[in-house]
Design a protein around this motif. Structure first.
Motif: not given
Length: 392
Positions: A312-319
């Motif tokens: 997953a991309s390392s963006i706030p929602g995924n983190r």
């Protein structure tokens, strides 16, 4: 025996009109019914739903023997403004002519405007649920949409708001929604009884899959740009993008420009939308979500619940869902980084498998739809009881 709560759940789109928000709302409706509530889903009878009955009782197994789920598909029109007006009129008529203990509404749009007005007139509490944040989120729509300001003013009068992520919570408070009425409740998904298993011989032609809307915020162009890099290490690697959306034609052109064969079993396949997400993911060896913007991704939660390895991309929602090297891998949302992490997952597949089991365990403990439905019912009951207490 206590009478079951009579809940009206409003969403203009509902399965089989599938997107992440629609899937989770459908999951929640069924889980609330299984927990004993009398659930009426109010949605529009348009598109694929035109061929379905106006009233459909859905069979659900429930723990108390008294819950039920009925889907009401309200007449509307395919004409843009006429359809919205008809849907709002029919939603208003339903809410004011049927007994309702509480209304729960997906998105801060026309449904919410109608429900808050009906709740004020009929005396039942209304809970609103924004489905996203950022440029494509509900608060942004209220700033730019037709009558958005008027709808926003009405929405702020609701009894409570459910924030599925910190980004949604922060946007609501910034937009003037009363902080004390905002409740942080996560999305939830069913937990498949049988976990994903690796395919025999997977390494010869490893298969990665994305599931979701083919929209610009999903950053699928970067994933396609990454694919020639992935195929340097795995020449037969396949990528399937499951879903529909405005970016489909551009994605196909991009793949062709990179010399990537298109079609079933080829380097890149775009088979369209499907309601068989679980079955499709079992045919893959990796789930990839390269988004540049997410609240709390249902597709990512579903993949984790199934137990398939994820990138997953390392963006706030995924983190919020994936700790790097613990539940899966995170990558910067650009082609080189995405390709590098995909190859790394396949190069250390035993490690990826163990991370996938940790991800499944996390979803079972924190994001199962049964647990999320229970949290919603607790909130609903408190709001209903508060409404019954006369103001001093």
């Amino acid at each position: 025996m206590t009478a079951p709560l009579k809940l009206a759940l409003a969403s203009r789109r509902y399965p089989p009109l599938i997107g992440g928000a629609e899937r989770v709302f459908g999951y929640l409706a069924e889980a609330l019914a299984r927990a004993g509530a009398d659930v009426s889903v109010l949605t529009s009878r348009t598109g694929e739903a035109e061929a379905l009955p106006e009233r459909e009782e859905v069979a659900v197994a429930n723990v108390r023997g008294q819950g039920r789920l009925v889907v009401h598909r309200l007449p509307t029109s395919g004409l843009r403004f006429v359809g919205t007006w008809l849907y709002m009129r029919n939603l208003q008529r339903w809410l004011t002519s049927h007994p309702v203990d509480l209304a729960y509404v997906s998105m801060l749009k026309h449904d919410a405007y109608v429900a808050v007005g009906a709740g004020r007139d009929r005396g039942f509490p209304v809970v609103l649920r924004p489905e996203g944040a950022g440029a494509t989120g509900d608060v942004a729509w209220q700033r730019r949409g037709n009558f958005g300001g008027r709808i926003a003013a009405r929405c702020r009068q609701a009894d409570a708001f459910v924030a599925i992520s910190k980004a949604v919570h922060d946007e609501l408070t910034t937009a003037g929604y009363e902080p004390s009425r905002i409740h942080s409740l996560p999305n939830g998904v069913p937990i498949p009884a049988r976990a994903w298993q690796r395919r025999p011989g997977w390494a010869r032609a490893p298969h990665a899959m994305f599931v979701g809307r083919l929209a610009v915020e999903k950053n699928l162009g970067a994933l396609i740009d990454a694919w020639p890099i992935v195929r340097r290490s795995h020449p037969e690697a396949r990528l399937t993008l499951v879903g529909e959306g405005p970016e489909r034609a551009d994605l196909e052109r991009r793949a062709r420009a990179l010399g990537l064969p298109l079609g079933p079993g080829q380097a890149v396949d775009l088979p369209g939308a499907s309601d068989r997400v679980d079955d499709l993911l079992r045919t893959a060896d990796l789930f990839v979500l390269p988004s540049i913007e997410e609240g709390m991704s249902i597709a990512l939660l579903e993949a984790m619940a199934l137990g398939i390895p994820v990138v997953a991309s390392s963006i706030p929602g995924n983190r919020r869902l994936v700790a790097d090297y613990k539940h899966g891998r995170l990558a910067a949302p650009e082609p080189q980084a995405i390709a590098r992490v995909i190859v790394d997952q396949w190069s250390a597949f035993d490690r990826a498998f163990h991370m996938s089991r940790a991800a499944r365990s996390r979803v079972e403990q924190e994001f199962s739809i049964a647990a999320v439905a229970r949290q919603h019912l607790d909130l609903f009951q408190s709001l209903i009881e508060a409404k019954r207490v006369p103001a001093s």
